[in-house]
Design a protein around this motif. Structure first.
Motif, PDB file in Angstrom:
ATOM      1  N   LEU A 231       0.829  -1.208   0.000  1.00 49.69           N
ATOM      2  CA  LEU A 231       0.000   0.000   0.000  1.00 49.69           C
ATOM      3  C   LEU A 231       0.864   1.259   0.000  1.00 49.69           C
ATOM      4  O   LEU A 231       0.607   2.211  -0.748  1.00 49.69           O
ATOM      5  CB  LEU A 231      -0.916   0.024   1.223  1.00 49.69           C
ATOM      6  CG  LEU A 231      -2.257  -0.708   1.130  1.00 49.69           C
ATOM      7  CD1 LEU A 231      -3.017  -0.572   2.438  1.00 49.69           C
ATOM      8  CD2 LEU A 231      -3.090  -0.150  -0.012  1.00 49.69           C
ATOM      9  N   LYS A 232       1.886   1.271   0.848  1.00 48.34           N
ATOM     10  CA  LYS A 232       2.728   2.459   0.960  1.00 48.34           C
ATOM     11  C   LYS A 232       3.519   2.705  -0.316  1.00 48.34           C
ATOM     12  O   LYS A 232       3.730   3.859  -0.717  1.00 48.34           O
ATOM     13  CB  LYS A 232       3.641   2.343   2.176  1.00 48.34           C
ATOM     14  CG  LYS A 232       2.876   2.443   3.499  1.00 48.34           C
ATOM     15  CD  LYS A 232       3.819   2.432   4.702  1.00 48.34           C
ATOM     16  CE  LYS A 232       3.035   2.645   5.996  1.00 48.34           C
ATOM     17  NZ  LYS A 232       3.911   2.670   7.187  1.00 48.34           N
ATOM     18  N   LEU A 233       3.951   1.646  -0.980  1.00 51.22           N
ATOM     19  CA  LEU A 233       4.627   1.806  -2.264  1.00 51.22           C
ATOM     20  C   LEU A 233       3.665   2.386  -3.310  1.00 51.22           C
ATOM     21  O   LEU A 233       4.042   3.234  -4.121  1.00 51.22           O
ATOM     22  CB  LEU A 233       5.186   0.464  -2.745  1.00 51.22           C
ATOM     23  CG  LEU A 233       6.430  -0.062  -2.029  1.00 51.22           C
ATOM     24  CD1 LEU A 233       6.746  -1.477  -2.492  1.00 51.22           C
ATOM     25  CD2 LEU A 233       7.629   0.858  -2.284  1.00 51.22           C
ATOM     26  N   ALA A 234       2.413   1.921  -3.261  1.00 56.00           N
ATOM     27  CA  ALA A 234       1.408   2.422  -4.201  1.00 56.00           C
ATOM     28  C   ALA A 234       1.119   3.900  -3.960  1.00 56.00           C
ATOM     29  O   ALA A 234       1.064   4.690  -4.912  1.00 56.00           O
ATOM     30  CB  ALA A 234       0.126   1.603  -4.073  1.00 56.00           C
ATOM     31  N   THR A 235       0.936   4.272  -2.702  1.00 55.33           N
ATOM     32  CA  THR A 235       0.643   5.681  -2.415  1.00 55.33           C
ATOM     33  C   THR A 235       1.836   6.563  -2.785  1.00 55.33           C
ATOM     34  O   THR A 235       1.653   7.679  -3.287  1.00 55.33           O
ATOM     35  CB  THR A 235       0.279   5.892  -0.939  1.00 55.33           C
ATOM     36  OG1 THR A 235       1.344   5.445  -0.089  1.00 55.33           O
ATOM     37  CG2 THR A 235      -0.995   5.129  -0.583  1.00 55.33           C
ATOM     38  N   ALA A 236       3.056   6.073  -2.575  1.00 60.01           N
ATOM     39  CA  ALA A 236       4.240   6.860  -2.936  1.00 60.01           C
ATOM     40  C   ALA A 236       4.296   7.103  -4.446  1.00 60.01           C
ATOM     41  O   ALA A 236       4.656   8.200  -4.905  1.00 60.01           O
ATOM     42  CB  ALA A 236       5.502   6.150  -2.465  1.00 60.01           C
ATOM     43  N   THR A 237       3.932   6.083  -5.228  1.00 66.74           N
ATOM     44  CA  THR A 237       3.923   6.229  -6.683  1.00 66.74           C
ATOM     45  C   THR A 237       2.896   7.265  -7.124  1.00 66.74           C
ATOM     46  O   THR A 237       3.163   8.114  -7.985  1.00 66.74           O
ATOM     47  CB  THR A 237       3.617   4.875  -7.348  1.00 66.74           C
ATOM     48  OG1 THR A 237       4.618   3.930  -6.982  1.00 66.74           O
ATOM     49  CG2 THR A 237       3.580   5.009  -8.862  1.00 66.74           C
ATOM     50  N   ILE A 238       1.703   7.204  -6.534  1.00 67.08           N
ATOM     51  CA  ILE A 238       0.643   8.157  -6.883  1.00 67.08           C
ATOM     52  C   ILE A 238       1.020   9.568  -6.441  1.00 67.08           C
ATOM     53  O   ILE A 238       0.805  10.546  -7.174  1.00 67.08           O
ATOM     54  CB  ILE A 238      -0.689   7.719  -6.244  1.00 67.08           C
ATOM     55  CG1 ILE A 238      -1.108   6.356  -6.800  1.00 67.08           C
ATOM     56  CG2 ILE A 238      -1.779   8.760  -6.499  1.00 67.08           C
ATOM     57  CD1 ILE A 238      -2.248   5.713  -6.050  1.00 67.08           C
ATOM     58  N   GLU A 239       1.585   9.687  -5.246  1.00 70.59           N
ATOM     59  CA  GLU A 239       2.015  10.995  -4.752  1.00 70.59           C
ATOM     60  C   GLU A 239       3.026  11.645  -5.686  1.00 70.59           C
ATOM     61  O   GLU A 239       2.945  12.831  -6.011  1.00 70.59           O
ATOM     62  CB  GLU A 239       2.640  10.842  -3.352  1.00 70.59           C
ATOM     63  CG  GLU A 239       1.634  10.521  -2.267  1.00 70.59           C
ATOM     64  CD  GLU A 239       2.297  10.062  -0.978  1.00 70.59           C
ATOM     65  OE1 GLU A 239       1.598   9.866   0.017  1.00 70.59           O
ATOM     66  OE2 GLU A 239       3.557   9.882  -0.969  1.00 70.59           O
ATOM     67  N   LYS A 240       3.988  10.848  -6.127  1.00 71.93           N
ATOM     68  CA  LYS A 240       5.036  11.377  -7.011  1.00 71.93           C
ATOM     69  C   LYS A 240       4.457  11.833  -8.338  1.00 71.93           C
ATOM     70  O   LYS A 240       4.774  12.910  -8.853  1.00 71.93           O
ATOM     71  CB  LYS A 240       6.102  10.313  -7.252  1.00 71.93           C
ATOM     72  CG  LYS A 240       7.272  10.789  -8.095  1.00 71.93           C
ATOM     73  CD  LYS A 240       8.326   9.705  -8.236  1.00 71.93           C
ATOM     74  CE  LYS A 240       9.493  10.192  -9.105  1.00 71.93           C
ATOM     75  NZ  LYS A 240      10.534   9.124  -9.266  1.00 71.93           N
ATOM     76  N   GLY A 241       3.541  11.027  -8.903  1.00 76.67           N
ATOM     77  CA  GLY A 241       2.930  11.388 -10.179  1.00 76.67           C
ATOM     78  C   GLY A 241       2.096  12.642 -10.084  1.00 76.67           C
ATOM     79  O   GLY A 241       2.171  13.524 -10.941  1.00 76.67           O
ATOM     80  N   ALA A 242       1.293  12.758  -9.007  1.00 75.04           N
ATOM     81  CA  ALA A 242       0.456  13.940  -8.829  1.00 75.04           C
ATOM     82  C   ALA A 242       1.311  15.175  -8.587  1.00 75.04           C
ATOM     83  O   ALA A 242       0.991  16.266  -9.060  1.00 75.04           O
ATOM     84  CB  ALA A 242      -0.494  13.727  -7.658  1.00 75.04           C
ATOM     85  N   HIS A 243       2.422  14.992  -7.892  1.00 75.16           N
ATOM     86  CA  HIS A 243       3.337  16.111  -7.622  1.00 75.16           C
ATOM     87  C   HIS A 243       3.968  16.630  -8.913  1.00 75.16           C
ATOM     88  O   HIS A 243       4.052  17.846  -9.140  1.00 75.16           O
ATOM     89  CB  HIS A 243       4.416  15.675  -6.646  1.00 75.16           C
ATOM     90  CG  HIS A 243       5.454  16.727  -6.362  1.00 75.16           C
ATOM     91  ND1 HIS A 243       5.161  17.871  -5.647  1.00 75.16           N
ATOM     92  CD2 HIS A 243       6.762  16.821  -6.699  1.00 75.16           C
ATOM     93  CE1 HIS A 243       6.252  18.615  -5.555  1.00 75.16           C
ATOM     94  NE2 HIS A 243       7.226  18.002  -6.187  1.00 75.16           N
ATOM     95  N   LEU A 244       4.363  15.738  -9.781  1.00 76.28           N
ATOM     96  CA  LEU A 244       4.981  16.143 -11.048  1.00 76.28           C
ATOM     97  C   LEU A 244       3.994  16.899 -11.911  1.00 76.28           C
ATOM     98  O   LEU A 244       4.370  17.818 -12.653  1.00 76.28           O
ATOM     99  CB  LEU A 244       5.512  14.924 -11.789  1.00 76.28           C
ATOM    100  CG  LEU A 244       6.728  14.227 -11.150  1.00 76.28           C
ATOM    101  CD1 LEU A 244       7.056  12.943 -11.904  1.00 76.28           C
ATOM    102  CD2 LEU A 244       7.935  15.151 -11.122  1.00 76.28           C
ATOM    103  N   ASP A 245       2.709  16.533 -11.823  1.00 73.81           N
ATOM    104  CA  ASP A 245       1.688  17.235 -12.590  1.00 73.81           C
ATOM    105  C   ASP A 245       1.556  18.691 -12.150  1.00 73.81           C
ATOM    106  O   ASP A 245       1.194  19.561 -12.950  1.00 73.81           O
ATOM    107  CB  ASP A 245       0.319  16.565 -12.416  1.00 73.81           C
ATOM    108  CG  ASP A 245       0.171  15.363 -13.331  1.00 73.81           C
ATOM    109  OD1 ASP A 245       1.059  15.141 -14.164  1.00 73.81           O
ATOM    110  OD2 ASP A 245      -0.844  14.671 -13.214  1.00 73.81           O
ATOM    111  N   ASN A 246       1.854  18.953 -10.879  1.00 75.08           N
ATOM    112  CA  ASN A 246       1.682  20.308 -10.334  1.00 75.08           C
ATOM    113  C   ASN A 246       2.897  21.186 -10.535  1.00 75.08           C
ATOM    114  O   ASN A 246       2.862  22.387 -10.223  1.00 75.08           O
ATOM    115  CB  ASN A 246       1.343  20.226  -8.834  1.00 75.08           C
ATOM    116  CG  ASN A 246      -0.024  19.634  -8.593  1.00 75.08           C
ATOM    117  OD1 ASN A 246      -0.931  19.817  -9.398  1.00 75.08           O
ATOM    118  ND2 ASN A 246      -0.187  18.916  -7.486  1.00 75.08           N
ATOM    119  N   GLU A 247       4.009  20.613 -11.005  1.00 77.20           N
ATOM    120  CA  GLU A 247       5.229  21.402 -11.169  1.00 77.20           C
ATOM    121  C   GLU A 247       5.206  22.230 -12.460  1.00 77.20           C
ATOM    122  O   GLU A 247       4.565  21.878 -13.416  1.00 77.20           O
ATOM    123  CB  GLU A 247       6.456  20.481 -11.164  1.00 77.20           C
ATOM    124  CG  GLU A 247       6.746  19.882  -9.798  1.00 77.20           C
ATOM    125  CD  GLU A 247       8.043  19.092  -9.783  1.00 77.20           C
ATOM    126  OE1 GLU A 247       8.504  18.665 -10.866  1.00 77.20           O
ATOM    127  OE2 GLU A 247       8.626  18.940  -8.702  1.00 77.20           O
TER     128      GLU A 247
END
Length: 247
Positions: A231-247
């Motif tokens: 679960l934590k690996l999955a959330t980390a992947t989603i967090e990183k992707g969403a963060h890159l979208d906001n940059e």
């Protein structure tokens, strides 16, 4: 409150137990004259947000269109869809994405290999505010002042809960410390849920959660620490992707 806000508040009258409403409902609940209520529903119908059924109204086709667009472009869903599908396929469990908005907790995306999973709270249906792993994670990671407001307004007055503030505060602290939550039989008898938060990498605020849900017996096939790590690996992947979208 502006006239636009009052008109949009008509949509807030709809809920799981009020899928069809009439002008009298609107006028009474929003303290409006019948003439004003009629004007609001006419404008909402023109916008496709409401549809008339005889003398009553239900949600209109524009809602479906907006829902489709949200599913295509919401950053959490767009970055989480494949991750969740892989989790579900590899474990045989159902995987939920959930968010907290305006005092409501809803599942925004579900991946499951089970054609008829039969869970009570599917996509879009509000969950109880502090029952089930998804809901508890989303509540527990709110800021302290909002946490107290949630307790005062939605937990303490509700007869379905028997939590004191001390007990509620202790439970939310444990969830924050653990970084996940596990529940049994809270939303459906015989089911277990394990959820972890999705955070905004810029400020560490919670923006969603991912949860495994399945029969309690199915979880006996897995080590708890292994499930939590997935679960934590999955959330980390989603967090990183969403963060890159906001940059």
């Amino acid at each position: 409150m502006s006239s636009l806000n009052k008109m949009l508040n008509v949509l807030n009258i709809f809920g799981p137990n009020s899928l069809v409403i009439n002008v009298d409902d609107i006028a009474k609940q929003l303290s409006l004259s019948r003439a004003t209520a009629y004007r609001y529903v006419r404008e909402l119908c023109d916008a496709g947000l409401l549809t008339r059924i005889d003398t009553s109204y239900t949600l209109g086709p524009r809602i479906i269109e907006l829902d489709w667009m949200m599913r295509q472009h919401d950053p959490l869903i767009s970055h989480g869809r494949e991750v969740m599908a892989e989790l579900s396929k590899s474990t045989g469990l159902t995987v939920y994405m959930s968010v907290f908005y305006d005092g409501h907790i809803i599942n925004t995306h579900i991946e499951s290999d089970i054609k008829k999973y039969g869970f009570t709270f599917g996509r879009g249906r509000p969950l109880p505010i502090f029952k089930g792993a998804q809901s508890k994670v989303l509540v527990a990671l709110q800021k302290p002042n909002r946490l107290k407001k949630i307790y005062d307004e939605q937990i303490e007055p509700n007869d379905e809960y028997s939590l004191t503030w001390k007990e509620f505060n202790a439970e939310t602290k444990k969830i924050r410390k653990d970084g996940f939550c596990i529940t049994h039989d809270e939303l459906n008898l015989g089911l277990t849920g394990i959820a972890a938060p999705i955070l905004n990498l810029e400020n560490d605020e919670i923006i969603g959660s991912i949860a495994f849900v399945g029969t309690t017996s199915s979880f006996e096939l897995f080590r708890l620490d292994a499930v939590v790590e997935r679960l934590k690996l999955a959330t980390a992947t989603i967090e990183k992707g969403a963060h890159l979208d906001n940059e």
